[in-house]
Design an enzyme around this catalytic site. Structure first.
Site, short mmCIF file in Angstrom:
data_model
loop_
_atom_site.label_atom_id
_atom_site.label_comp_id
_atom_site.label_asym_id
_atom_site.label_seq_id
_atom_site.Cartn_x
_atom_site.Cartn_y
_atom_site.Cartn_z
N THR A 43 -7.20 4.89 16.10
CA THR A 43 -7.57 5.47 14.82
C THR A 43 -8.20 6.84 15.00
O THR A 43 -7.89 7.80 14.29
CB THR A 43 -8.52 4.52 14.06
OG1 THR A 43 -7.87 3.26 13.89
CG2 THR A 43 -8.88 5.08 12.69
N GLU B 122 0.84 -1.20 0.00
CA GLU B 122 0.00 0.00 0.00
C GLU B 122 0.87 1.25 0.00
O GLU B 122 1.87 1.32 0.70
CB GLU B 122 -0.87 -0.05 1.28
CG GLU B 122 -1.79 1.12 1.46
CD GLU B 122 -2.64 1.01 2.74
OE1 GLU B 122 -3.02 -0.11 3.14
OE2 GLU B 122 -2.90 2.05 3.35
N GLU C 48 -2.98 10.67 2.59
CA GLU C 48 -4.20 10.79 3.35
C GLU C 48 -4.34 12.22 3.85
O GLU C 48 -3.46 12.74 4.54
CB GLU C 48 -4.21 9.79 4.50
CG GLU C 48 -4.31 8.37 3.94
CD GLU C 48 -4.54 7.31 4.97
OE1 GLU C 48 -5.65 6.76 5.01
OE2 GLU C 48 -3.62 7.04 5.75
N ARG D 48 -7.03 3.57 -5.67
CA ARG D 48 -8.31 3.64 -4.97
C ARG D 48 -8.47 5.05 -4.39
O ARG D 48 -7.55 5.57 -3.77
CB ARG D 48 -8.28 2.59 -3.85
CG ARG D 48 -9.56 2.41 -3.13
CD ARG D 48 -9.40 1.28 -2.11
NE ARG D 48 -9.74 -0.01 -2.71
CZ ARG D 48 -10.49 -0.92 -2.08
NH1 ARG D 48 -10.96 -0.70 -0.88
NH2 ARG D 48 -10.75 -2.07 -2.66
N TRP E 291 -13.46 8.37 4.21
CA TRP E 291 -14.00 7.58 5.32
C TRP E 291 -13.80 8.35 6.61
O TRP E 291 -13.04 9.32 6.65
CB TRP E 291 -13.38 6.18 5.39
CG TRP E 291 -11.87 6.13 5.51
CD1 TRP E 291 -10.97 6.43 4.53
CD2 TRP E 291 -11.10 5.76 6.66
NE1 TRP E 291 -9.68 6.26 5.01
CE2 TRP E 291 -9.74 5.84 6.31
CE3 TRP E 291 -11.44 5.33 7.96
CZ2 TRP E 291 -8.71 5.53 7.20
CZ3 TRP E 291 -10.40 5.01 8.85
CH2 TRP E 291 -9.05 5.12 8.46
#
Ligand code: NAG
Ligand code: NAG
Ligand code: NAG
Ligand code: NAG
Ligand code: NAG
Ligand code: NAG
Ligand code: NAG
Ligand code: NAG
Ligand code: NAG
Ligand code: NAG
Ligand code: NAG
Ligand code: NAG
Length: 342
Positions: free
Chosen positions: A220, A121, A125, A205, A209
């Site tokens: 998180t 990955e 972000e 992608r 979210w």
């Protein structure tokens, strides 16, 4: 907590994109998987302002995403929304430019992710809590041990303005650029001697979210800058356009074994003889050759420039503090405590 503490927490709690998703994919490290559909063209372009046809080569994996005058709109209207699209093809090493405006909102994550079947990955972000920076991150083979992999380069009001977020990905290094300015270089050998280096065919992608969803878990939520207040919805991320250069175009890619190493990837009907130079944008003058008739892949011993050979962490001061710690809530706590004693 003062805002300057945040990067330390964030580096620890950095979560892989897949943490936000449910995955039921064939993992080629464990079993034999069907070939991945490849991008046979060397270049690919999408202008998301052009209506429904803009999505011709994209699959929607969650929710719905529509074309608007500002581009593709990724909207969270309520808790649980995470509209996401991905290319309907894989590419194998390449250069990707995405013109994006990050969604504003506490805990809201706007993401640009390269993702492979064995969970390599590479990420951008945008954390809506922090309208002055962007995160870079990477993971190899689903190794989510944090180890301060994320960096947080400054970006001018990413929630208010479009910027071009680019990644140049070769078998030797990954570079992240904002509006053409280099923010980070990660060399293959600096990712645990390649073991954690993303190196398998990827989809691109794009999605939004809520890392600040209370159900996302303490670490998180902390990383995302706090709990999302869904009464502030809608939260909207925009992607105006995407350009992809596929350094090894092919009809399909197959994992030749279970190593997850780039040399094991078999390309079918590869048209890559059209272009053997992986690193168009990095000014490295390496000659990487590719045997298109077999799985073999030979990176010649390029003499990369000193600058590009060196991994540079753009702005994070967290690295030295958190080295060796992991992302458990306990470690997050420890780091906070550690910081207080410094
Ligand atoms: C491989 O399979 C084993 C056993 O089914 C599982 O524990 C492991 O997590 C799998 N590894 C990957 C990379 O999928
Ligand atoms: C690849 O190129 C051909 C010829 O230009 C074009 O028709 C096709 O749409 C392209 N495919 C993708 C995925 O962009
Ligand atoms: C996108 O358009 C479809 C069809 O017009 C509509 O049903 C859907 O609600 C729209 N999605 C968003 C997020 O606006
Ligand atoms: C996109 O969706 C199509 C149709 O379901 C599927 O055949 C294809 O494999 C998908 N592509 C990717 C990369 O998941
Ligand atoms: C992609 O390329 C097109 C055509 O060259 C250009 O207009 C557009 O701005 C580019 N988009 C990005 C995100 O670089
Ligand atoms: C995962 O990465 C960490 C460094 O970030 C490393 O210490 C560890 O050995 C890796 N685990 C595996 C299974 O490769
Ligand atoms: C990033 O922004 C912060 C706060 O504005 C500033 O203190 C820091 O020096 C900047 N870092 C870089 C690398 O410009
Ligand atoms: C490869 O190309 C040949 C000739 O163009 C074609 O007949 C064949 O079906 C292609 N194979 C695949 C796997 O796409
Ligand atoms: C090969 O790469 C060069 C440098 O990026 C580019 O200018 C050229 O158009 C590419 N050739 C093809 C056939 O795509
Ligand atoms: C790159 O290498 C090629 C072939 O070795 C050479 O012709 C070219 O001048 C080099 N370019 C640069 C910028 O060094
Ligand atoms: C690659 O270059 C380095 C430094 O010039 C050298 O030490 C190494 O032996 C070379 N490797 C190969 C395979 O030629
Ligand atoms: C980075 O480059 C500097 C100067 O070229 C060198 O001294 C240092 O060892 C390099 N660091 C790594 C990790 O390669």
């Amino acid at each position: 907590m003062p805002s300057y503490m945040r990067p330390i927490i964030a580096a620890l709690a950095a979560v892989p994109y897949t943490a936000a998703q449910t995955f039921t994919k064939c993992n080629p490290l464990n079993t034999t998987c069907p070939p991945d559909p490849g991008l046979a063209n060397y270049t690919f372009h999408t202008d998301f302002t052009t209506g429904d046809s803009a999505f011709d080569y994209w699959n929607t994996t969650s929710g719905s995403v529509n074309s608007t005058q500002q581009g593709a709109a990724f909207v969270i209207n309520k808790q649980g929304d995470s509209p996401t699209i991905q290319t309907d093809f894989y590419f194998f090493f390449g250069h990707v430019d995405v013109r994006m405006k990050v969604a504003s909102g506490t805990g809201i994550i706007s993401s640009i992710v390269f993702l492979s079947d064995d969970l390599d990955e590479i990420d951008w972000e945008g954390i809506g809590t922090y309208n002055y920076e962007i995160e870079t991150n990477y993971f190899g083979k689903d190794n989510t041990t944090s180890y301060a992999r994320a960096t947080y380069p400054n970006v001018t009001t990413p929630c208010d303005e479009f910027h071009i977020y680019s990644i140049d990905w070769t078998h030797e290094q990954i570079q992240w650029f904002v509006d053409g300015d280099l923010k980070r270089t990660l060399a293959y050998e600096d990712a645990l001697n390649g073991q954690n280096f993303p190196q398998t065919p990827m989809v691109l992608r794009l999605g939004i979210w809520a890392g600040g969803d209370p159900s996302a878990g303490e670490g998180t939520v902390e990383w995302a800058g706090g709990e999302t207040d869904f009464s502030d919805a809608p939260f909207t991320m925009y992607v105006e356009s995407v350009n992809i250069t596929n350094y090894y175009p092919a009809e399909s890619y197959t994992y030749g074994d279970t190593t997850g190493a780039y040399a094991s990837i078999v390309k079918s009907n590869s048209s890559s003889t059209s272009n053997s130079s992986e690193t168009a944008s990095t000014k490295k003058n390496g000659t990487t050759t590719l045997d298109t008739n077999s799985a073999s892949y030979t990176g010649s011993n390029t003499s990369s420039s000193a600058a590009s050979a060196n991994s540079s962490v753009a702005t994070s001061t967290a690295g030295s503090v958190v080295a060796g710690l992991t992302m458990s809530p306990v470690a997050v706590m420890s780091a906070a405590v550690l910081y207080l004693f410094m």
